[in-house]
Design an enzyme around this catalytic site. Structure first.
Site, short mmCIF file in Angstrom:
data_model
loop_
_atom_site.label_atom_id
_atom_site.label_comp_id
_atom_site.label_asym_id
_atom_site.label_seq_id
_atom_site.Cartn_x
_atom_site.Cartn_y
_atom_site.Cartn_z
N ASP A 59 -32.39 -120.12 -3.34
CA ASP A 59 -33.63 -119.37 -3.48
C ASP A 59 -34.65 -120.05 -4.39
O ASP A 59 -35.72 -119.51 -4.63
CB ASP A 59 -33.38 -117.92 -3.91
CG ASP A 59 -32.61 -117.82 -5.22
OD1 ASP A 59 -32.17 -118.86 -5.75
OD2 ASP A 59 -32.42 -116.69 -5.72
N LYS A 82 -37.92 -111.92 -8.77
CA LYS A 82 -38.20 -111.48 -7.40
C LYS A 82 -37.28 -110.30 -7.08
O LYS A 82 -36.26 -110.08 -7.72
CB LYS A 82 -37.97 -112.61 -6.39
CG LYS A 82 -36.54 -113.20 -6.37
CD LYS A 82 -35.54 -112.40 -5.55
CE LYS A 82 -34.16 -113.05 -5.55
NZ LYS A 82 -33.11 -112.14 -5.01
#
Length: 273
Positions: free
Chosen positions: A134, A8
């Protein structure tokens, strides 16, 4: 079963406030990109579960690897049988790309499917949050605005399809804890959804990563990489997470390919979004 955990990037990252538990409240957008590891899980050949890693070196004991932590948590909760796990690392670590978190979350999703546990995405995300802040994002794996410590997620309509990214990873690793220690938290002037809605051509003015100021002061070479990406025609360039990867987003693959030729001294990747 085999799958391909992806990385990401962060589109904007505001360090909003310091919490009483020692963590920080943030505001960021997690955006998935097609730079992937490879993760395979098969029934164990022996009596004990194993994790075998290939590719980029993962410098930690097997039981501390986030993939094995994810397996152990699922094993304890659902009495899973032993498995052999094979992880091929391509995503750089210490880069702000979430590679380890992605591997752990994809492992949980695979185990849920393999053994027909039946957990919903919300239930998996709640478990994944125990491994890393995350990790829940990678359960959903779609553009999300993240608040809290990065674990409060809401879908956001940001779409970079058709763009090309040049991702540059200098030979620098920025410890996340140290990066947070150097930041002075502050509420942003504008909320991220408002900034992002203006469009990529206007992002350079208002879309900031709060880590850049202090990290670039310590590692001026990273600021130079960002400037070179901008000078080479990137519509937007920024550091991802607490670093040390820097990305530039280009309107055409030709521009990104041309820019990549100037970064032969660093690990770099041209990625079609």
């Amino acid at each position: 079963m085999i799958t391909f955990p992806n990385a990401k990037i962060n589109l904007g990252l505001h360090i909003v406030s310091r919490r009483s538990d020692g963590y920080h409240n943030i505001e960021t957008v997690f955006y998935p990109i097609p730079l992937t590891d490879s993760l395979e899980i098969v029934p164990a050949k022996g009596a004990e579960s194993t994790l075998t890693c290939y590719g980029r070196v993962v410098d930690c004991p097997v039981e501390k690897n986030l993939v094995m932590k994810a397996y152990r948590m699922m094993e304890e909760a659902y009495e899973l049988p032993a498995v052999d796990i094979y992880l091929v690392k391509h995503i750089p670590d210490g880069a702000g790309l979430g590679g380890g978190s992605s591997d752990a979350s994809f492992c949980m999703k695979m185990l849920n499917d393999m053994f027909e546990i039946g957990l919903s995405a919300e239930q998996l995300a709640a478990m994944a949050a125990k491994i890393g802040a995350d990790c829940p994002f990678f359960i959903y794996n779609q553009p999300m605005i993240a608040t809290g410590i990065g674990d409060v997620l809401e879908p956001i309509g940001v779409d970079l399809k058709g763009k090309t990214m040049l991702l540059v990873k200098p030979d620098v690793s920025v410890p996340t804890k140290a990066a947070y220690a150097l930041v002075t938290p502050a509420a942003p002037d504008k909320p991220l959804p408002e900034i992002l809605s203006a469009g990529i051509n206007d992002w350079a003015t208002d879309l900031h990563n709060d880590f850049e100021k202090s990290v670039f002061a310590q590692y001026p070479g990273l600021a130079e990489v960002k400037q070179r990406l901008t000078d080479s025609g990137a519509s937007y360039a920024a550091m991802s997470g607490s670093g040390s990867s820097i990305f530039g987003i280009y309107h055409s693959a030709e521009l990104a390919d041309a820019a990549a030729r100037a970064f032969g001294e660093y690990s770099h990747y041209v990625i079609s979004l």
